[in-house]
Design a protein around this motif. Sequence first.
Motif, short mmCIF file in Angstrom:
data_model
loop_
_atom_site.label_atom_id
_atom_site.label_comp_id
_atom_site.label_asym_id
_atom_site.label_seq_id
_atom_site.Cartn_x
_atom_site.Cartn_y
_atom_site.Cartn_z
N TYR A 63 0.84 -1.19 0.00
CA TYR A 63 0.00 0.00 0.00
C TYR A 63 0.88 1.25 0.00
O TYR A 63 1.69 1.44 0.89
N GLU A 64 0.73 2.07 -1.01
CA GLU A 64 1.47 3.32 -1.22
C GLU A 64 2.91 3.06 -1.68
O GLU A 64 3.44 1.95 -1.60
N TYR A 83 0.06 -3.57 -6.18
CA TYR A 83 0.11 -2.45 -5.25
C TYR A 83 -1.20 -1.66 -5.31
O TYR A 83 -1.93 -1.67 -6.30
N VAL A 84 -1.47 -0.95 -4.21
CA VAL A 84 -2.62 -0.05 -4.11
C VAL A 84 -2.05 1.35 -3.96
O VAL A 84 -1.23 1.60 -3.08
N LEU A 112 -6.74 1.01 0.81
CA LEU A 112 -6.61 -0.43 1.02
C LEU A 112 -7.88 -0.96 1.70
O LEU A 112 -8.43 -0.32 2.59
N VAL A 125 0.52 -8.56 3.20
CA VAL A 125 0.16 -7.15 2.98
C VAL A 125 1.11 -6.27 3.76
O VAL A 125 1.34 -6.49 4.96
N ALA A 127 1.79 -2.33 4.88
CA ALA A 127 1.19 -1.01 4.99
C ALA A 127 1.54 -0.43 6.35
O ALA A 127 2.21 -1.07 7.17
N GLY A 132 -3.43 2.69 5.53
CA GLY A 132 -3.54 1.34 4.98
C GLY A 132 -4.35 0.49 5.92
O GLY A 132 -5.51 0.18 5.67
#
Length: 336
Positions: A63-64, A83-84, A112, A125, A127, A132
């Motif tokens: 995430y990011e 990825y987000v 997320l 995951v 984050a 996130g």
Amino acid sequence: MTMTRSPRSARRRTALGSALATVILLSGCGAEVGTDAKASAKTTVKRCGEQVEYTIPKRAVAYEGGSADKLFSLGLVDHVHGYVMPPANPPVEESPWAGDYAKVKMLSKDLLNKELVVEAKSDFVLAGWNSGFKDERGITPEILDKLGIQSYMHAESCFNYPGHPEKHTPFEALYTDLERLGKIFQVEDKADEVVGGLKKRVEAVKAKAPKGDPVPVFLYDSGTDQPFTAGNQVPPNDIIRTAGGRNVFDGLDQRWTQVNWEAVAKSEPEVIMILDYGDLPAEKKIDFLRKSPHTKGLPAVEKGNFFILDYNEGISGPRNIDGLEKFAKYLGELKS
């Protein structure tokens, strides 16, 4: 290649070939078992203040930019599914690891969430806490644990993680993450190499930092009625301090936090560091500061001393050190 042989030679060759094939097959199986054994071996690593067992992830979701950059800097692109990237994040094409981003999936341009992770069949995951992972959004390490999905949180964000807090200075948190991710993915040597390189760059900046009283610096993130800024628990604090400045709110034992304009005015910053968002560009923030009655008389505004810090240089990730080097150069030129 075709070869002509006598029947007897052919039979002998066939038997020998079968034996060799058996040896190769067994050897191959042995290598495969070894690989599987490594992949399934558990490594215990701290996730904030909690000891957690990990197996090597194969379908990581980041995430990011800071999260993805950490994985890519360790050479882990083959372990990353996607990825987000929320709107605040600048284009991934600007990353030093743009080539790695191109090899994996962009899963969402939003925040997320649990459903996205499950749909991606992710096994890991990465984050931050409240960036996130968040109770209100229904995605936390505990929730993912129950789903059999591994997770890791940025050490910098563990400061206010309920139940298992952990406190690091921001740069130390970056090194800690890279070292812990190195253990999780079993690439410890690569992690040592990357961390060593970052530390050398930080020491080089320290050695050239201007002497004398540190320059007072105000980081402006956002906000018009009340400004959002950096306390001492986020990377800009270490960037400012290491380069020879002083975050005017370094006394706040917080991460990103809200203050008031009266406190900003009282601090009389000589430099304003602008955090540049993808969806809230620095130019608009500077224009506001020049016109607002709260800020137009600040020394930094009157002198036009604005330094733009890229979003991914301000959140925890390897690009923090890029931001440090740029800001150190800016301060050096300002004081020369």
